[in-house]
Design a protein around this motif. Structure first.
Motif, PDB file in Angstrom:
ATOM      1  N   PHE A 198      57.695  14.413  16.136  1.00 34.31           N
ATOM      2  CA  PHE A 198      57.931  15.461  16.621  1.00 34.31           C
ATOM      3  C   PHE A 198      57.143  16.796  15.861  1.00 34.31           C
ATOM      4  N   SER A 199      56.528  17.475  16.597  1.00 30.40           N
ATOM      5  CA  SER A 199      55.413  18.440  15.973  1.00 30.40           C
ATOM      6  C   SER A 199      55.408  19.687  16.762  1.00 30.40           C
ATOM      7  N   GLY A 200      54.742  20.795  16.264  1.00 31.59           N
ATOM      8  CA  GLY A 200      54.595  22.037  16.579  1.00 31.59           C
ATOM      9  C   GLY A 200      53.127  22.756  16.613  1.00 31.59           C
ATOM     10  N   HIS A 201      53.409  23.985  16.167  1.00 31.55           N
ATOM     11  CA  HIS A 201      51.968  24.596  15.337  1.00 31.55           C
ATOM     12  C   HIS A 201      51.316  25.222  16.501  1.00 31.55           C
ATOM     13  N   ALA A 202      50.988  24.392  17.643  1.00 34.38           N
ATOM     14  CA  ALA A 202      49.894  24.931  18.581  1.00 34.38           C
ATOM     15  C   ALA A 202      50.486  26.149  19.431  1.00 34.38           C
ATOM     16  N   HIS A 203      51.635  26.189  19.375  1.00 35.91           N
ATOM     17  CA  HIS A 203      52.079  27.449  20.234  1.00 35.91           C
ATOM     18  C   HIS A 203      51.819  27.115  21.888  1.00 35.91           C
ATOM     19  N   GLY A 204      51.571  25.919  22.308  1.00 32.66           N
ATOM     20  CA  GLY A 204      51.265  25.531  23.712  1.00 32.66           C
ATOM     21  C   GLY A 204      49.984  26.026  23.972  1.00 32.66           C
ATOM     22  N   GLY A 205      49.239  26.317  23.031  1.00 30.53           N
ATOM     23  CA  GLY A 205      47.948  26.946  23.329  1.00 30.53           C
ATOM     24  C   GLY A 205      47.907  28.611  23.681  1.00 30.53           C
ATOM     25  N   GLN A 206      49.070  29.038  23.416  1.00 29.75           N
ATOM     26  CA  GLN A 206      49.150  30.536  23.707  1.00 29.75           C
ATOM     27  C   GLN A 206      49.190  31.024  25.182  1.00 29.75           C
ATOM     28  N   ILE A 207      48.076  30.812  25.638  1.00 29.64           N
ATOM     29  CA  ILE A 207      47.538  30.991  27.108  1.00 29.64           C
ATOM     30  C   ILE A 207      47.551  29.684  27.762  1.00 29.64           C
ATOM     31  N   TYR A 257      52.339  12.487  23.756  1.00 26.71           N
ATOM     32  CA  TYR A 257      51.069  11.908  23.528  1.00 26.71           C
ATOM     33  C   TYR A 257      51.278  10.580  22.941  1.00 26.71           C
ATOM     34  N   ASN A 258      50.423   9.471  23.318  1.00 25.03           N
ATOM     35  CA  ASN A 258      50.737   8.261  22.906  1.00 25.03           C
ATOM     36  C   ASN A 258      49.299   7.756  22.424  1.00 25.03           C
ATOM     37  N   LYS A 259      49.559   6.800  21.102  1.00 32.22           N
ATOM     38  CA  LYS A 259      48.315   6.211  20.685  1.00 32.22           C
ATOM     39  C   LYS A 259      48.932   4.887  19.846  1.00 32.22           C
ATOM     40  N   GLY A 260      48.394   3.875  20.226  1.00 28.63           N
ATOM     41  CA  GLY A 260      49.054   2.498  19.493  1.00 28.63           C
ATOM     42  C   GLY A 260      50.461   2.579  19.884  1.00 28.63           C
ATOM     43  N   THR A 261      51.282   2.365  18.877  1.00 31.52           N
ATOM     44  CA  THR A 261      52.801   2.232  19.252  1.00 31.52           C
ATOM     45  C   THR A 261      53.190   3.562  18.909  1.00 31.52           C
ATOM     46  N   THR A 262      52.687   4.788  18.688  1.00 29.56           N
ATOM     47  CA  THR A 262      53.234   5.990  18.267  1.00 29.56           C
ATOM     48  C   THR A 262      53.096   6.986  19.385  1.00 29.56           C
ATOM     49  N   THR A 263      54.131   7.464  19.716  1.00 31.63           N
ATOM     50  CA  THR A 263      54.395   8.715  20.631  1.00 31.63           C
ATOM     51  C   THR A 263      54.820  10.043  19.965  1.00 31.63           C
ATOM     52  N   MET A 264      54.034  11.012  20.165  1.00 27.99           N
ATOM     53  CA  MET A 264      54.163  12.432  19.624  1.00 27.99           C
ATOM     54  C   MET A 264      54.519  13.398  20.629  1.00 27.99           C
ATOM     55  N   PHE A 265      55.898  13.967  20.384  1.00 34.43           N
ATOM     56  CA  PHE A 265      56.058  15.115  21.261  1.00 34.43           C
ATOM     57  C   PHE A 265      55.764  16.423  20.651  1.00 34.43           C
ATOM     58  N   VAL A 266      55.181  17.566  21.233  1.00 31.72           N
ATOM     59  CA  VAL A 266      54.482  18.592  20.782  1.00 31.72           C
ATOM     60  C   VAL A 266      55.332  19.735  21.320  1.00 31.72           C
ATOM     61  N   SER A 267      56.100  20.624  20.677  1.00 31.34           N
ATOM     62  CA  SER A 267      56.787  21.767  21.158  1.00 31.34           C
ATOM     63  C   SER A 267      55.803  22.853  21.271  1.00 31.34           C
ATOM     64  N   ARG A 268      55.894  23.720  22.377  1.00 30.75           N
ATOM     65  CA  ARG A 268      55.259  24.819  22.456  1.00 30.75           C
ATOM     66  C   ARG A 268      55.704  25.989  21.705  1.00 30.75           C
ATOM     67  N   GLY A 269      56.913  25.757  20.845  1.00 30.23           N
ATOM     68  CA  GLY A 269      57.487  26.852  20.046  1.00 30.23           C
ATOM     69  C   GLY A 269      58.083  27.873  20.820  1.00 30.23           C
ATOM     70  N   LEU A 270      58.637  28.782  19.908  1.00 31.10           N
ATOM     71  CA  LEU A 270      59.394  29.866  20.528  1.00 31.10           C
ATOM     72  C   LEU A 270      58.976  31.386  20.264  1.00 31.10           C
TER      73      LEU A 270
END
Length: 287
Positions: free
Chosen positions: A218-227, A251-264
């Motif tokens: 679970f990750s964030g930081h990118a703010h969904g790209g803002q626009i 996003y998937n790579k190998g056996t890893t899946t990552m969810f990226v939140s657009r944030g609040l």
């Protein structure tokens, strides 16, 4: 007369655009969307089937209603088993821990809360105060540590890494992943039998998480790209630049899946466009 008539026409069009744009902008920045996803993995124990995780990210001490009730009501309605917070609860430029703690104090009454830091906590100069406030409220802070969650005889592991920017002072210095690398290497060499979930503020380091064979991130930081632009996705994100790769969704790579939140919340750029504040909800499925 014709020039005056054209000028008046342009002014009327401009006023109409402003009248239409301002309410839409307010709605875009304050109307929370809930994104629900099922995650299936054979490593998930049967006891954790239907286990629901709510992710909160990048609040930046934004206020959603009196005492954060609009945000808390959204979380409460999802009846989560746990709540994970992936950094930037506060904003270093407009630091206001009280607003963020209004959410935290309400969230711990809904479900157990687990937290990792973001770059804004790292650069705030107030992390020890933030961390103490979170722990005093009942939050489990994961600073390069792991936590075992049990259901009956079954367990899963929740891992958390501190933000790399504790080793830097600004974006100009880039990202120092020394400690993060050491932590992930330690986990990759350990017992990977348990289903492992990683909380990390940084989506751009996805390759490192995949190399460590983490199951779910679970990750964030990118703010969904803002626009967000149709067909192109996010416009810009910190540490990824223009047209970033990791901004929203899974996003998937190998056996890893990552969810990226657009944030609040927002930080340097005060407005979102086609990019409403987001709560991510992931339900684990054992089959």
């Amino acid at each position: 007369m014709k020039i005056r008539h054209k000028t008046m026409k342009l002014l009327i069009i401009l006023v109409v655009l402003i009248v239409c744009t301002v309410p839409y902008s307010i709605w875009q920045n304050n109307s929370i969307v809930v994104t629900q996803t099922n995650f299936v993995n054979e490593k998930i124990p049967n006891a954790f089937d239907q286990y629901k995780i709510v992710q909160i990210s990048d609040l930046h001490n934004k206020l959603f209603g009196a005492n954060q009730e609009k945000l808390l009501n959204k979380v409460r309605s999802e009846t989560p088993d746990i709540i994970v917070v992936t950094g930037d609860l506060i904003d270093q430029r407009k630091y206001n821990l009280e607003k963020s703690m209004l959410f935290v104090k309400g969230a711990v009454k809904i479900a157990p809360v687990y937290y990792v830091s973001g770059n804004h906590e790292a650069w705030s100069g107030n992390y020890e105060t933030i961390k103490k406030s979170l722990i005093d409220a009942g939050v489990i802070v994961l600073d390069n540590t792991e936590f075992v969650i049990s259901r009956g005889d079954a367990t899963i592991k929740l891992l958390g890494v501190s933000d790399p920017d504790f080793l830097t002072s600004s974006y100009l210095e880039g990202t120092n992943t020394t400690i993060l690398d050491e932590t992930l290497n330690r986990w990759s060499e350990g017992d990977a039998v348990d289903f492992r979930i990683l909380l990390s503020h940084r989506p751009e380091l996805f390759d490192l998480y995949s190399e460590a064979k983490i199951d779910l991130v679970f990750s964030g930081h990118a703010h969904g790209g803002q626009i967000r632009l149709p067909l192109l996705g996010g416009l810009v994100a910190p540490d990824q630049g223009f047209f970033p790769k990791y901004t929203s969704g899974s996003y998937n790579k190998g056996t890893t899946t990552m969810f990226v939140s657009r944030g609040l919340g927002n930080s340097i750029v005060p407005q979102r466009l086609f990019n409403r504040p987001e709560i991510v909800v992931v339900t684990l499925k054992s089959k």
